[in-house]
Design a protein around this motif. Structure first.
Motif, PDB file in Angstrom:
ATOM      1  N   MET A   1       0.840  -1.205   0.000  1.00 18.07           N
ATOM      2  CA  MET A   1       0.000   0.000   0.000  1.00 18.07           C
ATOM      3  C   MET A   1       0.873   1.253   0.000  1.00 18.07           C
ATOM      4  N   ALA A   2       1.955   1.221   0.775  1.00 15.66           N
ATOM      5  CA  ALA A   2       2.858   2.377   0.843  1.00 15.66           C
ATOM      6  C   ALA A   2       3.502   2.650  -0.510  1.00 15.66           C
ATOM      7  N   ASP A   3       3.831   1.585  -1.263  1.00 16.98           N
ATOM      8  CA  ASP A   3       4.402   1.764  -2.602  1.00 16.98           C
ATOM      9  C   ASP A   3       3.410   2.495  -3.507  1.00 16.98           C
ATOM     10  N   LEU A   4       2.151   2.065  -3.435  1.00 21.37           N
ATOM     11  CA  LEU A   4       1.110   2.675  -4.266  1.00 21.37           C
ATOM     12  C   LEU A   4       0.895   4.137  -3.878  1.00 21.37           C
ATOM     13  N   ALA A   5       0.853   4.408  -2.589  1.00 18.83           N
ATOM     14  CA  ALA A   5       0.663   5.788  -2.128  1.00 18.83           C
ATOM     15  C   ALA A   5       1.805   6.682  -2.615  1.00 18.83           C
ATOM     16  N   ALA A   6       3.027   6.176  -2.526  1.00 23.81           N
ATOM     17  CA  ALA A   6       4.180   6.968  -2.970  1.00 23.81           C
ATOM     18  C   ALA A   6       4.122   7.232  -4.471  1.00 23.81           C
ATOM     19  N   ARG A   7       3.813   6.212  -5.247  1.00 30.05           N
ATOM     20  CA  ARG A   7       3.762   6.374  -6.706  1.00 30.05           C
ATOM     21  C   ARG A   7       2.628   7.299  -7.144  1.00 30.05           C
ATOM     22  N   LEU A   8       1.495   7.250  -6.429  1.00 32.07           N
ATOM     23  CA  LEU A   8       0.361   8.111  -6.768  1.00 32.07           C
ATOM     24  C   LEU A   8       0.466   9.495  -6.128  1.00 32.07           C
ATOM     25  N   GLU A   9       1.451   9.645  -5.221  1.00 29.30           N
ATOM     26  CA  GLU A   9       1.656  10.900  -4.501  1.00 29.30           C
ATOM     27  C   GLU A   9       0.416  11.304  -3.715  1.00 29.30           C
ATOM     28  N   VAL A  10      -0.127  10.315  -2.983  1.00 32.81           N
ATOM     29  CA  VAL A  10      -1.276  10.553  -2.111  1.00 32.81           C
ATOM     30  C   VAL A  10      -0.978   9.974  -0.736  1.00 32.81           C
ATOM     31  N   VAL A  11      -1.820  10.304   0.230  1.00 31.15           N
ATOM     32  CA  VAL A  11      -1.651   9.743   1.574  1.00 31.15           C
ATOM     33  C   VAL A  11      -2.101   8.286   1.554  1.00 31.15           C
ATOM     34  N   PRO A  12      -1.493   7.452   2.387  1.00 31.22           N
ATOM     35  CA  PRO A  12      -1.861   6.029   2.410  1.00 31.22           C
ATOM     36  C   PRO A  12      -3.355   5.774   2.609  1.00 31.22           C
ATOM     37  N   ARG A  13      -4.026   6.598   3.386  1.00 36.84           N
ATOM     38  CA  ARG A  13      -5.463   6.413   3.622  1.00 36.84           C
ATOM     39  C   ARG A  13      -6.247   6.480   2.314  1.00 36.84           C
ATOM     40  N   ALA A  14      -5.827   7.332   1.392  1.00 35.49           N
ATOM     41  CA  ALA A  14      -6.513   7.432   0.096  1.00 35.49           C
ATOM     42  C   ALA A  14      -6.374   6.124  -0.680  1.00 35.49           C
ATOM     43  N   VAL A  15      -5.217   5.495  -0.591  1.00 35.08           N
ATOM     44  CA  VAL A  15      -4.999   4.218  -1.270  1.00 35.08           C
ATOM     45  C   VAL A  15      -5.862   3.135  -0.632  1.00 35.08           C
ATOM     46  N   THR A  16      -5.980   3.164   0.678  1.00 36.23           N
ATOM     47  CA  THR A  16      -6.813   2.176   1.370  1.00 36.23           C
ATOM     48  C   THR A  16      -8.251   2.236   0.859  1.00 36.23           C
ATOM     49  N   THR A  17      -8.783   3.430   0.713  1.00 34.53           N
ATOM     50  CA  THR A  17     -10.146   3.598   0.220  1.00 34.53           C
ATOM     51  C   THR A  17     -10.281   3.070  -1.207  1.00 34.53           C
ATOM     52  N   LEU A  18      -9.298   3.380  -2.061  1.00 34.19           N
ATOM     53  CA  LEU A  18      -9.338   2.900  -3.448  1.00 34.19           C
ATOM     54  C   LEU A  18      -9.229   1.377  -3.502  1.00 34.19           C
ATOM     55  N   VAL A  19      -8.319   0.814  -2.726  1.00 31.99           N
ATOM     56  CA  VAL A  19      -8.156  -0.640  -2.699  1.00 31.99           C
ATOM     57  C   VAL A  19      -9.430  -1.292  -2.173  1.00 31.99           C
ATOM     58  N   ASP A  20     -10.050  -0.713  -1.148  1.00 33.75           N
ATOM     59  CA  ASP A  20     -11.300  -1.260  -0.618  1.00 33.75           C
ATOM     60  C   ASP A  20     -12.344  -1.381  -1.734  1.00 33.75           C
ATOM     61  N   GLY A  21     -12.493  -0.330  -2.527  1.00 33.39           N
ATOM     62  CA  GLY A  21     -13.469  -0.345  -3.614  1.00 33.39           C
ATOM     63  C   GLY A  21     -13.131  -1.365  -4.686  1.00 33.39           C
ATOM     64  N   LEU A  22     -11.853  -1.440  -5.052  1.00 33.98           N
ATOM     65  CA  LEU A  22     -11.431  -2.402  -6.073  1.00 33.98           C
ATOM     66  C   LEU A  22     -11.501  -3.834  -5.556  1.00 33.98           C
ATOM     67  N   GLU A  23     -11.254  -4.012  -4.274  1.00 33.75           N
ATOM     68  CA  GLU A  23     -11.361  -5.345  -3.683  1.00 33.75           C
ATOM     69  C   GLU A  23     -12.834  -5.781  -3.641  1.00 33.75           C
TER      70      GLU A  23
END
Length: 153
Positions: free
Chosen positions: A60-82
């Protein structure tokens, strides 16, 4: 030769045109992506996760860094895609505390449909341009996108 105030005005107009185009492109892409049940942000994340295919899946941290967003934003996106069965969380085999994000078969199929939707959206927005104008626009956009980092704002 243009005066500084003329340059400021021209640059301001160009900046506004780019912003309007970005908003229009976003609206059109969203319209084409809506039937897939994927938001533009989820589409970006899905494409990013797919870029790791053949390598170790990202954290998740890798994705947040690459997207230049906070980790919480990635968690929400992953939740939806999951929830849509496009990705799955999997424990890292070397460190069970680390969770990796893997693309599923459904995610790969969705990614193919997503690419088609993006192509259709691009065709719609580029329809008024001739082939020569599209080529010129591509060159100009590459020039702007490839500006060295020290020249960015």
């Amino acid at each position: 030769m243009r005066t500084p105030s003329e340059t400021d005005t021209t640059d301001g107009v160009l900046a506004e045109q780019l912003l309007r185009l970005t908003r229009r492109l976003h609206r059109i892409q969203k319209r084409y992506m809506e039937p897939l049940g994927i938001t533009p942000a989820q589409g970006r994340l899905l494409r990013l996760v797919s870029s790791y295919e053949g390598a170790q899946p990202p954290r998740m941290a890798d994705l947040a860094a690459r997207l230049e967003v906070v980790p919480r934003a990635v968690t929400t996106l992953v939740d939806g895609l999951e929830a849509a069965s496009c990705v799955r969380r999997a424990p890292d085999p070397d460190n069970r505390r680390v969770i990796r994000i893997e693309l599923t078969d459904t995610g790969r199929a969705t990614l193919r449909r997503l690419r088609n939707a993006r192509t259709d959206a691009a065709e719609e927005i580029l329809a008024p341009l001739t082939a020569a104008q599209r080529e010129m626009l591509g060159g100009l956009l590459n020039t702007l996108a490839d500006v060295p980092p020290d020249r960015n704002c």
